[in-house]
Design a protein around this motif. Structure first.
Motif: not given
Ligand SMILES: Nc1ncnc2c1ncn2[C@@H]1O[C@H](COP(=O)(O)OP(=O)(O)OP(=O)(O)O)[C@@H](O)[C@H]1O
Ligand SMILES: Nc1ncnc2c1ncn2[C@@H]1O[C@H](COP(=O)(O)OP(=O)(O)OP(=O)(O)O)[C@@H](O)[C@H]1O
Ligand SMILES: [Mg+2]
Ligand SMILES: [Mg+2]
Lengths: 335, 334
Positions: A275-276, B147-152, B173-174, B205-208
């Motif tokens: 999910p987003l 940050l971009g990769k994490m959807g921010l 951010v952390g 998902q980002i960590v993975r």
């Protein structure tokens, strides 16, 4: 029996750095909880769950809508009377650490509200003692083991039981449990969930259970209703297990897809998707589907017309409802 | 582009923890928060550390970095990070350089580690300067990329103060701070606690994804078995400051050996399957008296207790295939 009709709450615009517009935290929410019944609300942070619970407990006034409790329209009452009447609704909050005064023993924490009631009912201190032991037994705690202790000497699970015991001192008809288990260790969670279920069954208490952990909603009792809320609006509702097994709305499906899969014990649902989580703050016009900016399945119609909640037993607000099996299934080898 | 970023090495680094003891000195006596831990953290894998509140997870993580705060004290042991050496004996300056550059750390409740009075972007620059990064523009570029990769919205986040960010944004951010200096070993302490399900899923998902892309060695600490089970390759179960069990996640979940692990898994509220399969774990974590006693830490709560369990403490033994367990019931002890 509780009936909530067209509940709406608008928080006025806040003047600040980012210049907030007025926030419609709850929009036209309708639900009812039968005696000893349960209704669970799930939704992401900021969707309006706590606001609904606080309104029901009398801590917040609705902008519009009606609340009926046992045939009485609470919203029409004068404030003082309403406050007394709404003692029947007790709120249990997320953090059992903050809910109890660290400087007072458990005996004092339970004694304070009981003294007020004893005075109202013309009862003596023996009655207070009996009642104190009674509510502690109801939450599964041996009074002798806790009465002289301070909150910091108890585990999170025990503390939350004390908070529930304190709520029970006033003989409530309704408990509002707002994330009541999310700060408790997983090993102790199930015990508190079972307690809520027992309170329903044994004492006819109705439960409004607020959570973002869908799985825990299953354990406060079967025959419960589940309401999925997004930006203040109910977008799907129905019997808990039916919504988990056959969710229609893509937002419900997103929430269910987000439940971690227990590798080794479970297989991911065949339709599970990542999910987003948008950090979208922008206002969405009334003419489009609220969820459409984040929906992976949105079509033209979703950008042209807001879907209404349709259906009775199992209702949803989606133009293109498709059941997707997103929830993990138990592997055969478990046992 | 600075050479320091181009010359990334893609050899994942492991960590060997030997006989680690940490205790907190309190007026009521010393609390052995980490008590004789032996653990090899496999390079390139995600290792999940799970345990109840107070079991010593955060203390173990801080000891790994040699940053245990007072009144805590590392009493003995070694923490050898591949390519760096023993974190507990290297000189102060090397240790300072290792933090951030080699070892990235996201604290529990990461909001507290940000400076409330400085914009996020300024804090990235502070971090760079304190590590003598020459090309600060490249550093900001990398921060934006992460940050971009994490959807921010990276530009907005860098201009923000921490109070302007939601809990989920702060966690991300952390993670950016932990990775921006290209750390090879990343320790995440409860990175998703207090987040709602959707934010949790996106952080996981980002960590993975970043773990895979950068060949990291990741340590994920959580009290939530679901989080660990979803993400980690290996899981380590902590109880009362000691290790109770470890192995591949699939194996430990499907065939838990330690009665504590068995109870923990049974106690998880599940999204599917019969409701009566879930059973609450009775009893409480060990108190200070139990920690000092001779017997097994879990004996008081254990449904499979033997007479010997009250008399001596089982050692942490290998039972083959990367699995270890501390239980008299399990073969290898008799
Ligand atoms: N007193 C208030 N003044 C202004 N806005 C408020 C107030 N209380 C809540 N809100 C806003 O109303 C919306 C709903 O908030 P609410 O706390 O009900 O959400 P929630 O679903 O309980 O979220 P969480 O899962 O984070 O507890 C949010 O946008 C919130 O910022
Ligand atoms: N500053 C301190 N002073 C005294 N005792 C401490 C301190 N910090 C931690 N402890 C104790 O050390 C033990 C381990 O604590 P630690 O924070 O490492 O546990 P944890 O597993 O991370 O718990 P949680 O899940 O609650 O974060 C606990 O008994 C705790 O009470
Ligand atoms: Mg809330
Ligand atoms: Mg911790």
């Amino acid at each position: 029996m509780i009936e909530i009709k067209n509940l709406t709450k608008v928080f006025p615009a806040r003047k600040g750095l980012l210049g907030h517009d007025a926030i419609k935290a709850v929009a036209n929410v309708c639900f009812s909880i039968p005696e000893a019944g349960s209704v669970s609300f799930i939704g992401e942070s900021g969707s309006g769950k706590t606001t609904i619970g606080r309104i029901l407990a009398g801590l917040e006034t609705p902008s519009s809508g009606d609340i009926w409790i046992q045939g009485v329209n609470v919203t029409k009452m004068p404030q003082a009377e309403r406050r007394r009447f709404l003692r029947q609704v007790q709120l249990i909050q997320q953090d059992p650490y903050q809910a109890l005064n660290p400087a007072r023993t458990i005996e004092q924490a339970l004694g304070d509200p009981l003294k007020v009631i004893a005075r109202e009912r013309g009862q003596d201190s023996a009655w207070i003692q009996t009642r104190m032991h009674d509510v502690l037994h109801r939450v599964g705690i041996e009074p002798g083991s806790v009465l002289n202790k301070y909150p910091h000497m108890l585990s999170g699970g025990q503390r939350q039981r004390i908070v529930i015991a304190r709520a029970l001192t006033v003989d409530p008809k309704v408990l509002v449990a707002d994330e009541a288990v999310s700060m408790i260790d997983v090993s102790l969670r199930l015990g508190v969930l079972k307690l809520l279920k027992d309170l329903r069954e044994q004492f006819g208490i109705s439960l409004l259970f607020i959570t973002h952990d869908v799985a825990s909603a299953r354990y406060v009792g079967q025959n419960g209703q589940l309401f999925v809320i997004y930006k203040g609006m109910v977008i799907e509702s129905g019997p808990t297990d039916q919504i988990i097994d056959q969710p229609y709305h893509p937002y419900t499906q997103a929430l269910l897809s987000a439940v971690p899969v227990l590798k080794g014990l479970e297989n991911p649902g065949p339709d599970r998707f990542i999910p987003l989580r948008g950090d979208d703050q922008e206002l969405i016009p009334d003419t489009v589907c609220l969820y459409q900016p984040r929906c992976p399945f949105a079509q033209t119609k979703c950008r042209e017309e807001r879907p209404a909640l349709q259906g009775t037993e199992h209702a949803h607000a989606c133009h293109f409802p498709v059941v997707r099996r997103v929830v993990a299934t138990v592997r055969a080898n478990e046992g | 582009m600075a050479a320091e970023f181009e010359a990334r090495d893609f050899h994942a680094r492991g960590v060997q923890i030997r006989n680690l003891r940490v205790s907190y000195q309190t007026p009521q006596g010393d609390i052995p928060a980490v008590n004789g831990v032996n653990l090899s953290i496999a390079p390139g894998k995600i290792t999940g550390i799970i345990g109840e509140s107070g079991s010593g997870k955060s203390t173990l993580a801080m000891a790994l970095m040699n940053t245990v705060p007072r009144p805590g004290r590392i009493i003995s042991g070694s923490v050898v990070v591949d390519g760096i050496g023993d974190m507990l004996t290297i000189d102060k300056e090397s240790r300072r350089r290792a933090h951030g550059r080699h070892l990235g750390f996201v604290f529990q409740a990461s909001q507290n580690s940000l400076n409330p009075l400085r914009r996020i972007g300024a804090q990235v620059l502070d971090l760079g300067r304190s590590h003598n990064v020459k090309d600060l523009r490249a550093l900001i570029k990398r921060a934006k990329e992460l940050l971009g990769k994490m959807g921010l919205n990276a530009d907005r986040v860098l201009l923000s103060y921490q109070h302007e960010l939601s809990g989920g944004m702060r966690q991300r951010v952390g993670i950016m701070f932990a990775l921006v200096l290209d750390a090879r070993v990343v320790i995440l302490d409860e990175p998703t606690t207090a987040l709602d399900m959707l934010s949790q899923a996106s952080v996981l998902q980002i960590v993975r994804q970043i773990h895979q892309e950068r060949h990291l060695t990741t340590v994920l600490i959580s009290h939530d078995m679901g989080v660990v089970a979803d993400l980690a390759d290996n899981v380590v179960v902590m109880y009362g400051g000691e290790l109770a069990e470890q192995g591949s996640t699939e194996e430990v979940l499907a065939h838990p050996l330690h009665p504590y692990t068995q109870g923990l898994i049974k106690a998880i509220p599940r999204i599917s399957g019969p409701l009566d399969q879930a059973v609450a774990l009775p009893g409480l974590p060990p108190d200070s008296a139990a920690l000092m006693a001779h017997g097994c830490l879990f004996a008081g709560r254990c449904p499979k207790r033997l007479p010997v369990c009250g008399e001596s403490r089982p050692t942490y033994e290998s039972v083959g295939q990367g699995r270890y367990v501390a239980c008299f019931r399990v073969a290898g002890h008799d």
